[in-house]
Design a protein around this motif. Structure first.
Motif, short mmCIF file in Angstrom:
data_model
loop_
_atom_site.label_atom_id
_atom_site.label_comp_id
_atom_site.label_asym_id
_atom_site.label_seq_id
_atom_site.Cartn_x
_atom_site.Cartn_y
_atom_site.Cartn_z
N TYR A 1 0.80 -1.23 0.00
CA TYR A 1 0.00 0.00 0.00
C TYR A 1 0.83 1.28 0.00
CZ TYR A 1 -3.34 -3.56 1.33
OH TYR A 1 -4.09 -4.69 1.34
N ALA A 2 2.13 1.14 0.32
CA ALA A 2 2.95 2.35 0.46
C ALA A 2 3.12 3.07 -0.87
CB ALA A 2 4.31 1.98 1.04
N ASP A 3 3.11 4.39 -0.80
CA ASP A 3 3.30 5.20 -2.02
C ASP A 3 4.79 5.28 -2.34
OD1 ASP A 3 2.75 6.80 -4.12
OD2 ASP A 3 2.07 8.54 -2.95
N TYR A 4 5.13 5.61 -3.59
CA TYR A 4 6.54 5.80 -3.93
C TYR A 4 7.01 7.11 -3.34
CZ TYR A 4 5.68 2.13 -7.33
OH TYR A 4 5.35 0.96 -7.92
N ILE A 5 8.30 7.14 -3.02
CA ILE A 5 8.82 8.38 -2.45
C ILE A 5 9.29 9.30 -3.57
CG2 ILE A 5 11.22 7.57 -2.12
CD1 ILE A 5 10.95 8.97 0.71
N GLY A 6 9.07 10.60 -3.41
CA GLY A 6 9.54 11.57 -4.40
C GLY A 6 10.70 12.36 -3.82
N TYR A 7 11.51 12.95 -4.67
CA TYR A 7 12.66 13.76 -4.23
C TYR A 7 12.22 14.79 -3.20
CZ TYR A 7 16.13 17.53 -4.64
OH TYR A 7 17.03 18.52 -4.38
N TRP A 8 11.09 15.45 -3.52
CA TRP A 8 10.63 16.54 -2.64
C TRP A 8 10.26 16.04 -1.25
CZ3 TRP A 8 8.61 14.50 -7.00
CH2 TRP A 8 7.44 13.77 -6.87
#
Ligand code: HEM
Length: 326
Positions: free
Chosen positions: A33-40
């Protein structure tokens, strides 16, 4: 990744979680369920860029704030490495994997850490031009009044660097350096506490009082912890052969000069540019007698006195001060 490798990975993961009494399958559910991490998100960019909040509308106040923040981040980088030296490297993390923390402080690691610290400081010292050349004096003299009574004097990381580097007595005014071995007395005699007292009334400036209220307890604990753990103590606990290592000695001396002369002088240059006029000096926001307090030649703070000759110590910061004031 082929199936065999995948199964091997899962086995390793399962071992990792069961070694701490946890269940891999719950973590796998979380992953689904975890979302992908973004640079920001990773570097908290929005938060970082929201931390510049000028007190006035003068545009150059942003430069002043951002450059202080940049400096604090460089101080943090330096402190990370200094802490490694203080703690003899770190413990192995629970999985037992070598992430570079589990080295003990041998000569090679000591040298590597000192190289990193000096690299940060050299960059920082060179970057002072941002302040010395890049801010309009007229604007500074106005927006500074909105900052009272705060001052870079209250940078706790700068004080932590000092306490983590040398024995407390080295940070006392020279005439008091041999007078007491009592931790509390030596702490209360720190050179910057003396520097922030009114010469006539002997009363502490409000800037100092404010700082003491917030940090004294923490800094005193640190000073106590660092008795056998500061950089100088670590150097002294090395074998006679390692203590003679020329590279390490050179790096320690460079560090001493970087903090106690070069940084202080680059900083002093900015104070001169912004606070000194032809005939008079402007009072500092922190209320010290800054023309006597800031030049390294007057305080003569030296972290590693035994590494310097008598003459070098006598002339500490002098040539630099002379050439600057020409
Ligand atoms: C225009 C720029 C600057 C001016 C005019 C200035 C001025 C001063 C003055 C006058 C003091 C003495 C304490 C007082 O009475 O306020 C001081 C101390 C100090 N400032 Fe600055 N400062 C500037 C920029 C910075 C920056 C960018 C930093 C970075 C964090 C900084 C960090 C410090 C530190 C650590 C001290 C204590 C130094 C020591 O104890 O030897 N300052 N500053």
């Amino acid at each position: 990744m082929n199936e065999e490798n995948l199964i091997e990975k899962i086995k390793q993961l399962s071992k990792k979680y069961s070694s701490t009494g946890q269940d891999l399958s719950s973590y796998l559910d979380g992953l689904l369920y975890a979302d992908y991490i973004g640079y920001w998100n990773y570097i908290h960019l929005d938060t970082l860029l929201s931390l510049q909040t000028p007190k006035t509308d003068f545009p150059d106040e942003q430069i002043f704030i951002i450059y202080h923040q940049i400096t604090e981040l460089y101080f943090k980088l330096s402190l990370i490495e200094i802490e490694h030296i203080n703690k003899n490297g770190r413990n192995v993390i629970e999985t037992g994997e070598d992430l570079g923390w589990n080295k003990t402080l041998g000569i090679d690691l000591f040298i590597e850490k000192m190289e990193r610290i000096n690299r940060y400081l050299n960059n920082l010292i060179d970057s002072f031009e941002i302040m010395i050349k890049g801010m309009e004096k007229k604007q500074f003299l106005k927006f500074r009044m909105a900052l009272l009574p705060s001052s870079g004097f209250q940078s706790v990381q700068y004080r932590m660097i000092e306490l983590r580097s040398t024995n407390l007595s080295q940070l006392n005014p020279h005439e008091l350096q041999t007078s007491s071995k009592n931790l509390k007395t030596m702490y209360n005699n720190l050179y910057w506490k003396h520097g922030a007292m009114d010469l006539k009334t002997k009363k502490k400036t409000y800037t100092l009082k404010q700082f003491e209220r917030k940090y004294d307890e923490r800094l005193m604990k640190l000073a106590n912890k660092m008795k056998g753990g500061n950089i100088w103590a670590k150097y002294n606990s090395m074998s006679p052969k390692d203590k003679k290592n020329k590279t390490l000695i050179k790096l320690l001396k460079e560090y001493d000069i970087n903090i106690n002369v070069n940084w202080k002088l680059a900083h002093y240059k900015s104070a001169v540019k912004y606070l000194k006029n032809k005939n008079n000096s402007t009072a500092a926001t922190g209320g010290t007698n800054w023309e006597n307090f800031l030049p390294p030649k007057f305080q003569k703070i030296i972290f590693f006195p035994e590494l310097w000759s008598k003459k070098e110590k006598e002339n500490w910061g002098k040539n630099w001060v002379k050439s600057m004031l020409k």
